[in-house]
Design an enzyme around this catalytic site. Structure first.
Site, PDB file in Angstrom:
ATOM      1  N   GLY A  46     -32.552   0.616  24.159  1.00 21.56           N
ATOM      2  CA  GLY A  46     -31.746  -0.455  24.984  1.00 21.56           C
ATOM      3  C   GLY A  46     -30.719  -0.781  23.980  1.00 21.56           C
ATOM      4  CD  GLN A  51     -27.865  -4.481  20.378  1.00 20.34           C
ATOM      5  OE1 GLN A  51     -28.222  -4.266  21.646  1.00 20.34           O
ATOM      6  NE2 GLN A  51     -28.469  -4.000  19.297  1.00 20.34           N
ATOM      7  CB  CYS A  88     -33.057  -5.025  17.452  1.00 18.58           C
ATOM      8  SG  CYS A  88     -31.387  -5.323  17.757  1.00 18.58           S
ATOM      9  CG  LEU A  89     -30.705   0.545  18.327  1.00 19.31           C
ATOM     10  CD1 LEU A  89     -29.917   1.346  19.620  1.00 19.31           C
ATOM     11  CD2 LEU A  89     -31.262   1.914  17.689  1.00 19.31           C
ATOM     12  CG  HIS A 130     -34.813  -6.538  22.313  1.00 21.67           C
ATOM     13  ND1 HIS A 130     -35.244  -6.671  21.296  1.00 21.67           N
ATOM     14  CD2 HIS A 130     -33.583  -6.375  22.061  1.00 21.67           C
ATOM     15  CE1 HIS A 130     -34.474  -6.313  20.268  1.00 21.67           C
ATOM     16  NE2 HIS A 130     -33.256  -5.976  20.823  1.00 21.67           N
ATOM     17  CD  GLU A 131     -31.465  -4.122  24.592  1.00 26.36           C
ATOM     18  OE1 GLU A 131     -30.473  -4.746  24.285  1.00 26.36           O
ATOM     19  OE2 GLU A 131     -32.227  -3.587  23.961  1.00 26.36           O
ATOM     20  CG  HIS A 134     -29.014  -8.317  21.973  1.00 26.19           C
ATOM     21  ND1 HIS A 134     -28.935  -8.516  20.546  1.00 26.19           N
ATOM     22  CD2 HIS A 134     -29.989  -7.286  21.870  1.00 26.19           C
ATOM     23  CE1 HIS A 134     -29.413  -7.681  19.949  1.00 26.19           C
ATOM     24  NE2 HIS A 134     -30.171  -6.896  20.503  1.00 26.19           N
TER      25      HIS A 134
HETATM   26 NI    NI Z   1     -31.707  -5.629  19.898  1.00 27.42          NI
END
Ligand code: NI
Length: 164
Positions: A46, A51, A88-89, A130-131, A134
């Site tokens: 995701g 991000q 998380c990226l 999670h997304e 953000h």
């Molecule tokens: Ni993330």
């Protein structure tokens, strides 16, 4: 198509509340394509627009069942609880345990601004939560119970489980 630079924890973009999308311009379509490319390139499941430094309410997800694009998403129902590792990226190499609903219902718009509903269970429910976090400046590390651990350490734990 292009790979965008993924912002990491400490970047102010990750702490902002994102703006609603009013119409999907060509620019927005390119952003969505780039977000998908960037997510796949980084082997993520995701990615949210902040991000890559864009403060719009857009997320992309693929938990292995094909790409999902959510514009102005909102969770309308949640059920049950799951407690598992999440990463998380924007926090590379780390994982931590987060409690999330087992199932969610999410209302969103597609790229033609048609409203639709999606149900997610397990990993998809976790990814949606999670997304969407953000988009409100929340990073999973805010919700971690216990310690953030290095992924290498997590892989070692998995190996031990397999041997046991
Ligand atoms: Ni993330």
């Amino acid at each position: 198509m292009a790979i965008r630079n993924i912002r990491e924890l400490g970047d102010p973009c990750l702490r902002k509340v994102c703006k609603e999308v009013k119409n999907v311009s060509l620019r927005t379509k390119i952003l969505i394509e780039d977000m998908l490319d960037t997510m796949y390139e980084a082997n993520g499941v995701g990615l949210a627009a902040p991000q890559v430094g864009i403060l719009k309410r857009i997320v992309v997800i693929d938990v292995g069942e094909g790409p999902i694009v959510l514009i102005n998403p909102e969770i309308t129902d949640r059920e049950g609880t799951q407690f598992d590792y999440e990463g998380c990226l924007s926090v590379p190499g780390k994982s931590g345990k987060v409690s999330r609903p087992e199932k969610v219902v999410c209302r969103a718009f597609d790229e033609e601004m048609n409203e639709f509903e999606i149900e997610g269970e397990g990993l998809l429910a976790r990814a949606i939560c999670h997304e969407l976090d953000h988009l409100d400046g929340v990073v999973y590390v805010d919700r971690v119970e216990g310690e953030l651990i290095d992924n290498e350490q997590l892989m070692m734990e998995d190996d031990e489980d397999e041997e046991a």
